[in-house]
Design a protein around this motif. Structure first.
Motif, short mmCIF file in Angstrom:
data_model
loop_
_atom_site.label_atom_id
_atom_site.label_comp_id
_atom_site.label_asym_id
_atom_site.label_seq_id
_atom_site.Cartn_x
_atom_site.Cartn_y
_atom_site.Cartn_z
N LEU A 1 -14.07 -39.02 -20.91
CA LEU A 1 -12.87 -38.80 -20.39
C LEU A 1 -11.99 -39.72 -19.63
O LEU A 1 -10.58 -39.95 -19.86
N ALA A 2 -12.65 -40.67 -19.18
CA ALA A 2 -12.03 -41.64 -18.37
C ALA A 2 -11.54 -43.01 -19.05
O ALA A 2 -10.88 -43.86 -18.40
N ALA A 3 -12.10 -42.85 -20.21
CA ALA A 3 -11.85 -44.31 -21.14
C ALA A 3 -10.13 -44.48 -21.13
O ALA A 3 -9.90 -45.88 -20.70
N PRO A 4 -9.18 -43.67 -21.32
CA PRO A 4 -7.95 -44.17 -21.22
C PRO A 4 -7.25 -44.35 -19.91
O PRO A 4 -6.29 -44.76 -19.76
N LEU A 5 -8.15 -43.77 -19.05
CA LEU A 5 -7.69 -43.73 -17.71
C LEU A 5 -8.08 -44.84 -16.62
O LEU A 5 -7.43 -45.46 -16.06
N LEU A 6 -9.45 -45.10 -17.12
CA LEU A 6 -10.15 -46.08 -16.16
C LEU A 6 -10.82 -46.88 -17.21
O LEU A 6 -12.16 -46.88 -17.19
N PRO A 7 -10.23 -47.84 -18.11
CA PRO A 7 -10.81 -48.54 -19.21
C PRO A 7 -12.20 -49.24 -18.82
O PRO A 7 -12.96 -49.27 -19.54
N PHE A 8 -11.99 -50.27 -17.87
CA PHE A 8 -12.93 -50.96 -17.54
C PHE A 8 -14.25 -50.35 -16.91
O PHE A 8 -15.27 -50.76 -17.13
N THR A 9 -13.89 -49.32 -15.92
CA THR A 9 -15.03 -48.70 -15.33
C THR A 9 -15.77 -47.92 -16.47
O THR A 9 -16.94 -47.81 -16.17
N ALA A 10 -15.06 -47.25 -17.00
CA ALA A 10 -15.46 -46.22 -18.03
C ALA A 10 -16.65 -47.06 -19.06
O ALA A 10 -17.66 -46.57 -19.23
N GLU A 11 -16.04 -48.22 -19.43
CA GLU A 11 -16.80 -49.16 -20.30
C GLU A 11 -18.17 -49.33 -19.58
O GLU A 11 -19.18 -49.39 -20.07
N ALA A 12 -17.98 -49.85 -18.32
CA ALA A 12 -19.40 -50.10 -17.64
C ALA A 12 -20.34 -48.94 -17.65
O ALA A 12 -21.40 -49.36 -18.02
N VAL A 13 -19.70 -47.89 -17.15
CA VAL A 13 -20.66 -46.92 -16.95
C VAL A 13 -21.14 -46.37 -18.15
O VAL A 13 -22.56 -46.30 -18.50
N TYR A 14 -20.45 -46.19 -19.34
CA TYR A 14 -20.96 -45.63 -20.69
C TYR A 14 -22.01 -46.70 -21.25
O TYR A 14 -23.06 -46.34 -21.90
N LYS A 15 -21.53 -48.12 -21.33
CA LYS A 15 -22.62 -48.87 -22.18
C LYS A 15 -23.71 -48.99 -21.05
O LYS A 15 -24.85 -49.18 -21.71
#
Length: 197
Positions: free
Chosen positions: A152-166
């Motif tokens: 959900l955060a990917a379009p809003l917080l792209p770098f943080t969301a990427e780190a958490v998801y990966k």
């Protein structure tokens, strides 16, 4: 801007700008000290990152490995998964309507509930010695909530969301993952209403 990027990160500034009244035809409200930008960091990034850090810390201690999906064992599990389902629906509808500040508000509200309601009230489940079914289900629930929140955060917080998801999934990128669907998550409106009250 370089000072903000160096100290608070680009996601913080992005969140501040997207969550501002300027997108609704208002004025950009910013003070000289940057307090509004710091507050943006506290509203969204800190809860997401702190919840992620909590899960990683205790999951590593216990040797937890995620299962395919969360099977809630307590009313608190049912509640947070129902709230997640509701949040997926509202954030999706807001983004589809290009109401970015509303999407930000609904996401921040969910993160507040996840950190200050679910995690705080379930610490004993995570902290107890040994590993039983209840503890595993608490981990599964928190893992599901965080992976979905990262999407959900990917379009809003792209770098943080990427780190958490990966880091949680080992997937290539949150930006290549399917958008979450509310219908695939647990929803118990009775528990949701009762707990919200």
């Amino acid at each position: 801007l370089d000072d903000v990027f160096d100290t608070l990160g680009s996601d913080t500034l992005r969140w501040f700008l997207m969550n501002n009244s300027i997108l609704r035809g208002g004025n950009l409200q910013m003070d000289r000290e940057g307090k509004a930008i710091v507050q943006a960091q506290k509203d969204a990034l800190a809860p997401l990152w702190n919840s992620y850090s909590f899960l990683v810390l205790y999951a590593n201690i216990d040797g937890y490995r995620p299962t395919a999906s969360a099977a809630p064992s307590t009313e608190m599990d049912v509640y947070i998964l129902s709230k997640l389902s509701d949040t997926v629906g509202t954030v999706t509808a807001s983004l589809d309507a290009y109401d970015i500040p509303e999407a930000c508000a609904r996401f921040a509200e969910f993160m507040e509930i996840l950190t200050n309601w679910y995690i705080r009230r379930n610490r004993r489940r995570f902290w107890k010695s040994g590993s039983d079914d209840d503890k595993r289900r608490a981990y599964d629930t928190l893992f599901t909530a965080l992976v979905t929140a990262a999407k959900l955060a990917a379009p809003l917080l792209p770098f943080t969301a990427e780190a958490v998801y990966k880091n949680l999934t080992g997937g290539r990128s949150v930006h290549l993952a399917d958008w979450p669907e509310a219908s695939s998550l647990v929803m118990d409106r009775t528990v949701l209403r009762r707990m919200d009250v």
